[in-house]
Design a protein around this motif. Structure first.
Motif, PDB file in Angstrom:
ATOM      1  N   PHE A  96      25.445  49.590  35.876  1.00  0.00           N
ATOM      2  CA  PHE A  96      25.477  50.840  35.727  1.00  0.00           C
ATOM      3  C   PHE A  96      26.534  51.373  34.659  1.00  0.00           C
ATOM      4  CE2 PHE A  96      24.241  50.406  40.113  1.00  0.00           C
ATOM      5  CZ  PHE A  96      22.860  51.107  39.891  1.00  0.00           C
ATOM      6  N   VAL A  97      27.063  50.293  33.951  1.00  0.00           N
ATOM      7  CA  VAL A  97      28.304  50.660  32.923  1.00  0.00           C
ATOM      8  C   VAL A  97      27.724  50.094  31.617  1.00  0.00           C
ATOM      9  CG1 VAL A  97      29.898  49.942  34.810  1.00  0.00           C
ATOM     10  CG2 VAL A  97      29.409  48.098  32.955  1.00  0.00           C
ATOM     11  N   ASP A  98      28.817  50.623  30.539  1.00  0.00           N
ATOM     12  CA  ASP A  98      28.187  50.223  29.126  1.00  0.00           C
ATOM     13  C   ASP A  98      28.882  49.063  28.420  1.00  0.00           C
ATOM     14  OD1 ASP A  98      26.671  52.692  28.479  1.00  0.00           O
ATOM     15  OD2 ASP A  98      28.381  53.694  29.287  1.00  0.00           O
ATOM     16  N   HIS A  99      30.205  48.978  28.944  1.00  0.00           N
ATOM     17  CA  HIS A  99      31.014  47.848  28.635  1.00  0.00           C
ATOM     18  C   HIS A  99      31.896  47.270  29.852  1.00  0.00           C
ATOM     19  CE1 HIS A  99      30.783  49.535  24.711  1.00  0.00           C
ATOM     20  NE2 HIS A  99      30.977  50.525  24.942  1.00  0.00           N
ATOM     21  N   ILE A 100      32.049  45.953  29.695  1.00  0.00           N
ATOM     22  CA  ILE A 100      32.535  45.401  30.572  1.00  0.00           C
ATOM     23  C   ILE A 100      33.746  44.513  30.175  1.00  0.00           C
ATOM     24  CG2 ILE A 100      32.283  43.439  32.396  1.00  0.00           C
ATOM     25  CD1 ILE A 100      29.490  43.882  32.224  1.00  0.00           C
ATOM     26  N   ILE A 101      34.828  44.738  30.660  1.00  0.00           N
ATOM     27  CA  ILE A 101      36.274  44.026  30.190  1.00  0.00           C
ATOM     28  C   ILE A 101      36.703  43.199  31.293  1.00  0.00           C
ATOM     29  CG2 ILE A 101      38.656  44.452  29.810  1.00  0.00           C
ATOM     30  CD1 ILE A 101      37.598  47.145  28.342  1.00  0.00           C
ATOM     31  N   LYS A 102      36.638  41.808  31.275  1.00  0.00           N
ATOM     32  CA  LYS A 102      37.319  41.106  32.156  1.00  0.00           C
ATOM     33  C   LYS A 102      38.872  40.674  31.833  1.00  0.00           C
ATOM     34  CE  LYS A 102      36.399  36.416  34.469  1.00  0.00           C
ATOM     35  NZ  LYS A 102      35.517  35.313  34.350  1.00  0.00           N
ATOM     36  N   MET A 103      39.391  40.884  32.833  1.00  0.00           N
ATOM     37  CA  MET A 103      40.966  40.293  32.771  1.00  0.00           C
ATOM     38  C   MET A 103      41.471  39.119  33.826  1.00  0.00           C
ATOM     39  SD  MET A 103      42.839  44.275  32.938  1.00  0.00           S
ATOM     40  CE  MET A 103      44.189  43.480  32.588  1.00  0.00           C
ATOM     41  N   SER A 104      42.121  38.575  33.164  1.00  0.00           N
ATOM     42  CA  SER A 104      42.818  37.349  33.837  1.00  0.00           C
ATOM     43  C   SER A 104      44.427  37.037  33.506  1.00  0.00           C
ATOM     44  CB  SER A 104      42.059  36.165  33.383  1.00  0.00           C
ATOM     45  OG  SER A 104      42.502  34.842  34.192  1.00  0.00           O
ATOM     46  N   ASP A 105      45.231  36.911  34.443  1.00  0.00           N
ATOM     47  CA  ASP A 105      46.484  36.897  34.190  1.00  0.00           C
ATOM     48  C   ASP A 105      47.250  38.089  33.095  1.00  0.00           C
ATOM     49  OD1 ASP A 105      46.677  34.635  36.113  1.00  0.00           O
ATOM     50  OD2 ASP A 105      45.879  33.404  34.317  1.00  0.00           O
ATOM     51  N   GLY A 106      46.919  39.175  33.285  1.00  0.00           N
ATOM     52  CA  GLY A 106      47.465  40.323  32.620  1.00  0.00           C
ATOM     53  C   GLY A 106      46.872  40.338  31.154  1.00  0.00           C
TER      54      GLY A 106
ATOM     55  N   LEU B  86      36.439  47.660  34.370  1.00  0.00           N
ATOM     56  CA  LEU B  86      37.457  46.413  34.592  1.00  0.00           C
ATOM     57  C   LEU B  86      37.133  45.465  35.535  1.00  0.00           C
ATOM     58  CD1 LEU B  86      41.029  48.424  34.060  1.00  0.00           C
ATOM     59  CD2 LEU B  86      39.716  47.046  32.220  1.00  0.00           C
ATOM     60  N   VAL B  87      37.151  44.059  35.447  1.00  0.00           N
ATOM     61  CA  VAL B  87      36.766  43.237  36.305  1.00  0.00           C
ATOM     62  C   VAL B  87      37.814  42.312  36.338  1.00  0.00           C
ATOM     63  CG1 VAL B  87      34.244  43.754  36.428  1.00  0.00           C
ATOM     64  CG2 VAL B  87      34.885  41.911  34.871  1.00  0.00           C
ATOM     65  N   GLY B  88      37.730  41.337  37.385  1.00  0.00           N
ATOM     66  CA  GLY B  88      38.811  40.276  37.355  1.00  0.00           C
ATOM     67  C   GLY B  88      39.164  39.910  38.637  1.00  0.00           C
ATOM     68  N   ALA B  89      39.841  38.744  38.885  1.00  0.00           N
ATOM     69  CA  ALA B  89      40.362  38.391  40.104  1.00  0.00           C
ATOM     70  C   ALA B  89      41.559  39.058  40.654  1.00  0.00           C
ATOM     71  CB  ALA B  89      40.750  36.851  40.238  1.00  0.00           C
ATOM     72  N   SER B  90      41.630  39.317  42.298  1.00  0.00           N
ATOM     73  CA  SER B  90      42.824  39.979  42.781  1.00  0.00           C
ATOM     74  C   SER B  90      44.074  39.558  41.674  1.00  0.00           C
ATOM     75  CB  SER B  90      42.884  39.714  44.061  1.00  0.00           C
ATOM     76  OG  SER B  90      44.116  40.496  44.451  1.00  0.00           O
TER      77      SER B  90
END
Length: 227
Positions: free
Chosen positions: A211-221, A38-42
């Motif tokens: 090192f990961v299989d999937h990347i999920i980007k989140m923004s504003d919930g 899980l990635v995304g801004a603070s």
């Protein structure tokens, strides 16, 4: 195979008369033997999503399904048992007990997870897991004598000693330098594959994404990208 599913998960915090919607309807499936980041801004909601998936806080709406069990409808005692027996946790800091040796840290986790292993079997399992993370030579050491990378390796061993089905890692490399960060993430990936664990990682470090299989980007919930 999908082990973990989140359906339309929402989370709203109320402060006084102000309501803030942190998660706005998130759908997510996690599969065995895979690392999902899980990635995304603070403030994007990634850590909130992880803690809800892990049963550490409840969703305002939606479903959190683990092996057919809807955590959203379970009593706290039932969720606690699932956390203790089926979930493993790694955090930014190792949070080791300062007055326990490396071996004792892992034995304590077996007690917490209500392990059915006999005492001599527990010690054998501790030795085996410490070999997996490359820390068997430090099993009698106390946390004060360990480096940052060694502490995280012990934290990983503690997180998997009870054979969890899901591993949650919240910024597990944030307190480490670049080399130790890569070592820790490589170890998390290796363990995920070897033990067929479902792993969910929150990270802000793009170098760790190899090192990961999937990347999920989140923004504003919301999830705005899934690869």
């Amino acid at each position: 195979m999908s082990l973990f599913t989140l359906n339309e998960v929402k989370k709203t915090f109320t402060i006084g008369e102000v309501k803030e919607e942190i998660l706005k309807g998130v759908n997510l499936s996690l599969r065995e033997g895979e690392v999902t980041a899980l990635v995304g801004a603070s403030g994007s909601g990634k850590s909130t999503l992880l803690t809800i998936a892990a049963g550490l806080q409840s969703a305002s709406n939606g479903q959190v399904i683990f092996e057919g069990n809807n955590l959203s409808q379970m009593e706290e005692e039932g969720i606690r048992k699932i956390r203790a027996n089926h979930f493993g946790f790694i955090f930014q800091f190792a949070h080791l007990v300062p007055f326990l040796t490396v071996e004792e840290q892992l034995l304590l986790m077996l007690d917490v997870s209500e392990s059915k292993l006999k005492k001599h079997e527990q010690k054998s399992e501790v030795n085996r897991i410490l070999q997996v993370v490359g820390m068997e030579h430090r099993k009698q050491a106390y946390p004060s004598s360990l480096s940052g990378g060694e502490k995280q390796r012990v934290a990983i061993a503690r997180a998997i000693i009870h054979k969890p089905k899901v591993l949650f890692a919240d910024e597990p490399t944030a307190s480490l330098d670049s080399k130790r960060s890569k070592d820790v993430m490589a170890l998390i990936r290796e363990i995920t594959k070897t033990l067929n664990i479902t792993t969910l990682v929150v990270t802000h470090d793009e170098e760790m994404l190899v090192f990961v299989d999937h990347i999920i980007k989140m923004s504003d919930g919301l999830i705005v990208q899934h690869s």
